[in-house]
Scaffold this motif. Sequence first.
Motif, PDB file in Angstrom:
ATOM      1  N   PHE A  12      51.571  48.650  33.256  1.00 28.64           N
ATOM      2  CA  PHE A  12      51.422  47.199  33.032  1.00 28.64           C
ATOM      3  C   PHE A  12      50.667  46.540  34.190  1.00 28.64           C
ATOM      4  N   ILE A  13      51.027  46.889  35.426  1.00 29.38           N
ATOM      5  CA  ILE A  13      50.378  46.281  36.589  1.00 29.38           C
ATOM      6  C   ILE A  13      48.893  46.626  36.627  1.00 29.38           C
ATOM      7  N   LEU A  14      48.566  47.906  36.367  1.00 32.33           N
ATOM      8  CA  LEU A  14      47.167  48.344  36.402  1.00 32.33           C
ATOM      9  C   LEU A  14      46.342  47.650  35.320  1.00 32.33           C
ATOM     10  N   VAL A  15      46.808  47.727  34.072  1.00 31.00           N
ATOM     11  CA  VAL A  15      46.070  47.117  32.965  1.00 31.00           C
ATOM     12  C   VAL A  15      46.033  45.595  33.120  1.00 31.00           C
ATOM     13  N   LEU A  17      46.113  43.873  35.887  1.00 29.29           N
ATOM     14  CA  LEU A  17      45.185  43.506  36.963  1.00 29.29           C
ATOM     15  C   LEU A  17      43.736  43.540  36.460  1.00 29.29           C
ATOM     16  N   LEU A  18      43.388  44.627  35.770  1.00 24.17           N
ATOM     17  CA  LEU A  18      42.025  44.732  35.227  1.00 24.17           C
ATOM     18  C   LEU A  18      41.749  43.606  34.239  1.00 24.17           C
ATOM     19  N   TYR A  19      42.731  43.320  33.394  1.00 25.88           N
ATOM     20  CA  TYR A  19      42.566  42.242  32.413  1.00 25.88           C
ATOM     21  C   TYR A  19      42.409  40.889  33.115  1.00 25.88           C
ATOM     22  N   SER A  20      43.183  40.658  34.175  1.00 30.80           N
ATOM     23  CA  SER A  20      43.104  39.385  34.902  1.00 30.80           C
ATOM     24  C   SER A  20      41.746  39.214  35.565  1.00 30.80           C
ATOM     25  N   LEU A  21      41.201  40.300  36.120  1.00 26.87           N
ATOM     26  CA  LEU A  21      39.864  40.230  36.722  1.00 26.87           C
ATOM     27  C   LEU A  21      38.817  39.875  35.666  1.00 26.87           C
ATOM     28  N   TRP A  22      38.977  40.446  34.469  1.00 31.31           N
ATOM     29  CA  TRP A  22      38.045  40.123  33.378  1.00 31.31           C
ATOM     30  C   TRP A  22      38.155  38.654  32.992  1.00 31.31           C
ATOM     31  N   VAL A  23      39.370  38.116  32.908  1.00 32.15           N
ATOM     32  CA  VAL A  23      39.565  36.706  32.557  1.00 32.15           C
ATOM     33  C   VAL A  23      38.943  35.799  33.615  1.00 32.15           C
ATOM     34  N   LEU A  24      39.112  36.156  34.883  1.00 35.94           N
ATOM     35  CA  LEU A  24      38.516  35.357  35.958  1.00 35.94           C
ATOM     36  C   LEU A  24      36.993  35.382  35.863  1.00 35.94           C
ATOM     37  N   TRP A  25      36.435  36.536  35.539  1.00 37.09           N
ATOM     38  CA  TRP A  25      34.979  36.656  35.342  1.00 37.09           C
ATOM     39  C   TRP A  25      34.536  35.810  34.160  1.00 37.09           C
ATOM     40  N   LEU A  26      35.318  35.848  33.101  1.00 35.65           N
ATOM     41  CA  LEU A  26      34.994  35.104  31.889  1.00 35.65           C
ATOM     42  C   LEU A  26      35.051  33.599  32.133  1.00 35.65           C
ATOM     43  N   GLY A  27      35.976  33.171  32.978  1.00 36.81           N
ATOM     44  CA  GLY A  27      36.079  31.759  33.307  1.00 36.81           C
ATOM     45  C   GLY A  27      36.817  30.935  32.274  1.00 36.81           C
ATOM     46  N   ASN A  28      37.491  31.595  31.316  1.00 32.14           N
ATOM     47  CA  ASN A  28      38.266  30.886  30.298  1.00 32.14           C
ATOM     48  C   ASN A  28      39.728  31.309  30.468  1.00 32.14           C
ATOM     49  N   TYR A  29      40.502  30.470  31.157  1.00 32.68           N
ATOM     50  CA  TYR A  29      41.839  30.875  31.565  1.00 32.68           C
ATOM     51  C   TYR A  29      42.851  30.887  30.429  1.00 32.68           C
ATOM     52  N   TRP A  30      42.491  30.386  29.260  1.00 32.62           N
ATOM     53  CA  TRP A  30      43.365  30.512  28.097  1.00 32.62           C
ATOM     54  C   TRP A  30      43.633  31.994  27.770  1.00 32.62           C
ATOM     55  N   TRP A  31      42.678  32.847  28.160  1.00 31.32           N
ATOM     56  CA  TRP A  31      42.839  34.265  27.864  1.00 31.32           C
ATOM     57  C   TRP A  31      43.970  34.912  28.668  1.00 31.32           C
ATOM     58  N   PHE A  32      44.499  34.216  29.669  1.00 30.17           N
ATOM     59  CA  PHE A  32      45.649  34.761  30.402  1.00 30.17           C
ATOM     60  C   PHE A  32      46.869  34.918  29.505  1.00 30.17           C
ATOM     61  N   ILE A  33      46.847  34.241  28.345  1.00 25.51           N
ATOM     62  CA  ILE A  33      47.932  34.430  27.369  1.00 25.51           C
ATOM     63  C   ILE A  33      48.049  35.897  26.983  1.00 25.51           C
ATOM     64  N   GLY A  34      46.914  36.602  27.044  1.00 25.62           N
ATOM     65  CA  GLY A  34      46.918  38.019  26.692  1.00 25.62           C
ATOM     66  C   GLY A  34      47.809  38.866  27.571  1.00 25.62           C
TER      67      GLY A  34
END
Length: 446
Positions: A12-15, A17-34
Motif C-alpha cells: 500500500f505504501i509503495l503503490v 507513494l507512486l500514485y501520489s507522485l502522479w497526482v502531484l504531477w497531474l496537478g488535479n488533487y481530486w485524484w487523491f480520492i484514489g
Amino acid sequence: MRQLLTNKWFKFILVGLLYSLWVLWLGNYWWFIGLAIIFDMYVTKKVHWAFWKKKNPPNGKQTKTVEWIDAIIFAVIAATFIRMFFIEAYTIPTPSMEKSMLVGDFLFVSKTSYGPNLPKTPLSFPFVHHTLPLTQNTPSYLTWIQNPYKRIAGFGQVKNNDVVVFNFPEGDTVATNLPTQSYYNLVRNYGRDRVWSDKRTFGEIISRPVDKCENYIKRCIGIPGDVIEIVDGQVYVNEKAQTPVAGIQFDYIVTTNGSAINKRTLEELGISKSDQQVFSGSQFLFPMTDEQVAEIEKLSNVTSVKRVNMTAGNWDHNIFPFSEKHPWNVDNFGPIQIPKKGQTVPLNLDNLPLYERIIDLYEHHDLSVKGGTIYIDGKVATDYTFSMDYYWMMGDNRHNSADSRYWGFVPEDHVVGKAVFIWLSLDKEKGFPSNIRWSRLFSFVH
C-alpha cells in the motif's frame, strides 16, 4: 525480503507513494480520492475490484482463462498509461522530412520533453488514433466528454530545430474520401458547395477534436516571438540564416547529354524510385541534399544541375495566408512573426488573414467583418491579444512538404511530443531482409 515484498502495508505504501507522485504531477488533487481505493485493494479488501476474478478460487489459483484476461487488462492499462504520459510509437508515412527522417522509419516520441498534453477526448478505443480498425470512417472515440486544454509539466519547451509531432492544424474538418488532403484547401480550390454536395468525389464531411486530428511530424523552424522569412529557399530566423540541417533537400533539375543515369548509382546516392521524375530523355527531377548534388555533378553524363526556385512576387494561391496582400510562395515567404501568448498585435484588414484562424478557430472567438470594421465577440476590435503560444513547422524536404507555409501557425495545444529515437527503419522498395536500414536502427533523431 520476500515477507517485506508481500506485506500488505508495504504494498500500500509503495503503490500509494507512486500514485501520489502522479497526482502531484497531474496537478488535479481530486485524484487523491484514489488513495482510498488503493487502501482497500491492499489492506481492507472490502470491495472485490478485480471482478473478473474469483475472490476465493479453489487451491488459491485462477483458471488459465482468468489469468489471460488479467494479463491483458494489466497490459492495456499499463500501455495506455505509458502512451499517454511518457512515450508513444509513430511511423513516418511520407517523404516530407527526408533526408532527416525516411519513409519507413519507426520512432519513439517523448511526451515528457514538453509535458504530456492531457486527452481532450478521453472516451476512445485503446491503441488507435481516430478510426476503428477494419473500418473506413467509424470514429474510435466518443465526444460526450470534452476536456479543456491542459499540459502538465515536462522537461522543457519546444526549441528551434526540434523535430516535433503535432496534430494537423487543418485536420479539424475532413473530407472522408480524401482524408490526407486539407479540407480548407479543397474548399479554396473547388468551392464549399461542391465539396459538400459531391459525395462521390469528396465523401462525407466530418469534424474531429484537436487530439484526434492526423499526426504530423516536422521540424520547428520558429518559436513564439520569432520572425521568419524565406528568401530564395533560405530560411531566416530573426534575420539570421537558419542553423544548417544536414538532411535538408530541395528539388533539382538534372540535365544529361541524352543518356539516362544509372539506376544503381541513384540507389547508392539514396534517391528512391518514388522520388525520381523523368521530364524527357535528358532531363530529370530529383529532391537532393547538398551532398547528393555534389555527387551527381561528378557524373560524366551530367551537363547541369539546377535548383528549382520560385521567384519572389510569383504568388502561389495555396500558400498561407491566401491573400493578395501577401503574395508569397514556398521559396519566398514573409517576413512573419510567430504569435506569442500575451502578445498584443494591431488588427486591420491587411493583416487579418494572418490571424483570423487563430482568433476564430484556435481561440474560439466570434470573428466577423462588417463594412470594413473588424468585430470580435460583437465588439469593434482594433487589436488582439493571443491566449496561446504558436509555432512554425517545416519539412526538411522543402519542395515536397505540406507544412506551415500552406496552413500557418501550429497552436501549443496541438503539440504532441518530441521525436527522439528511431528503433526500426524499413525501405518499402526492397524485400526482407535487405529492406532493413541497419545504419538507422537505434539512432537518435537530430
